[in-house]
Design an enzyme around this catalytic site. Structure first.
Site, PDB file in Angstrom:
ATOM      1  N   ARG A  20       1.037  -2.835   8.549  1.00  0.00           N
ATOM      2  CA  ARG A  20       0.221  -1.633   8.350  1.00  0.00           C
ATOM      3  C   ARG A  20       0.856  -0.431   9.052  1.00  0.00           C
ATOM      4  NH1 ARG A  20      -1.822  -3.543   4.541  1.00  0.00           N
ATOM      5  NH2 ARG A  20      -3.626  -4.898   4.474  1.00  0.00           N
ATOM      6  N   GLU A  32       1.717  -7.863   0.887  1.00  0.00           N
ATOM      7  CA  GLU A  32       0.618  -8.055  -0.072  1.00  0.00           C
ATOM      8  C   GLU A  32       0.759  -9.386  -0.815  1.00  0.00           C
ATOM      9  OE1 GLU A  32      -2.180  -6.576  -0.346  1.00  0.00           O
ATOM     10  OE2 GLU A  32      -1.726  -4.989   1.077  1.00  0.00           O
TER      11      GLU A  32
END
Ligand code: SF4
Length: 334
Positions: A20, A32
């Site tokens: 992040r 992801e």
């Protein structure tokens, strides 16, 4: 929605997760894919090792499937890494090793669906594309007190549009991550921490005290849903191949060969392993057919046969298809 407040909350409170803290589309993509069906805590050490070993698309593209699977052993759902490798090779071949930066190109890569494409576009490129996952569904269905059943595709699509309308008024990279983080840490399935939530002031489910009744997700009923990749297979002369069903449902009816799968790439590689080479010509639309106890979702593709056919495929002149018994589910495929 008070987006400014949500984003300010994210700035101050988000967990400092390695993936992040980057805007690198490659790293966001890797994270992801790893996060699909897998907890953040499980992913973290894998992600760190992975990025050390494969710092960029080019390095990743040069590995082989076996090595890659070994590197992620323990994460499960290994097929996603097969697609990841395939996608890395496509990025190197078609995009000079630079991660594509349009939604359409990102979505066209193997293993990337609307959610992942939306996540990459918004987080890496700060472009307003919705990324609606389970966490975001939970937050929005509570915030807006929507009692639609989110197992139903059209309701998810509607919520996706609502999420899209919010992100268009937000700072996309912050909004997407804030919604994900809020769903993961505050708006949890059980015992949401509404008193710490930046959205609580206007959250309708909170006001009514029905947070845990949202989202509505119907029990999977006794109609089993199957996802098929359904193939219209042509040979070089323009003949088409069908298969005669031997299953008790629709036994003896003809159908387009189909494989239970979500992905054309998966399906083509399954055939490849049997020595049957198919080349994709085009993708058509998705058809749905409801039987008494089954639902078939059929993603239809046109492909060209470049090898011998499978033994149970029967070659037909296209004009004769109208004359043979065919399952209605496939008859409606145009
Ligand atoms: S107030 Fe509670 S239910 Fe509403 S979005 Fe925040 S955490 Fe979720």
């Amino acid at each position: 929605m008070d987006i400014k407040r949500l984003e300010a909350w994210y700035d101050e409170h988000h967990r400092k997760l390695l993936f992040r803290e980057t805007k690198d589309p490659y790293q966001i993509w890797v994270s992801e894919i790893m996060l699909q069906q897998t907890q953040v805590e499980t992913v973290l050490p894998f992600f760190e090792r992975f990025i050390k070993k494969y710092p960029d698309v080019l390095t990743l593209s040069k590995t082989d499937e076996e090595t890659l699977k070994k590197d992620v052993e323990g994460l499960g759902y290994y097929r996603r890494f097969k697609y990841m490798l395939k996608a890395a090779q496509i990025i190197v071949d078609q995009y000079n090793g630079i991660f594509p930066d349009t939604y359409k190109d990102v979505l066209s890569l193997p293993g990337i669906g609307h959610y992942t494409a939306g996540a990459i576009m918004s987080i890496a490129y700060n472009e307003p594309y919705s990324a609606l996952d389970g966490n975001v569904i939970r937050v929005l269905s509570r915030y807006l007190n929507i009692d639609d059943d989110f197992r139903v595709e059209k309701h998810r699509k509607k919520l996706d549009q609502i999420n899209q309308s919010y992100i268009e008024h937000a700072t996309p990279y912050k909004y997407t991550q804030a919604m994900m983080e809020l769903g993961a840490t505050i708006c949890r399935p059980k015992n949401p921490k509404c008193e710490s939530c930046p959205l609580s002031e206007h959250c309708q489910a909170f006001e009514l005290g029905i947070q845990e009744q949202r989202p509505v997700l119907s029990k999977l009923n006794d109609k089993k849903e199957f996802s098929y990749i359904t193939l219209k297979i042509y040979d070089r002369e323009g003949f088409i191949y069908l298969r005669k069903r031997t299953e008790s449902l629709l036994e003896g009816m003809y159908e387009y060969p189909q494989v239970e799968s979500e992905s054309i790439y998966d399906c083509l590689s399954q055939f490849e392993e049997e020595g049957i080479i198919l080349d994709m010509i085009s993708d058509q639309k998705t058809y749905k057919h409801i039987f008494t106890h089954q639902i078939w979702m059929m993603k239809v593709y046109e492909v060209k046969l470049l090898s011998k056919p499978k033994v149970d495929w029967i070659r037909f002149d296209q004009k004769d298809i109208k004359d043979i018994p065919m399952a209605i589910a496939h008859r409606k495929i145009k």
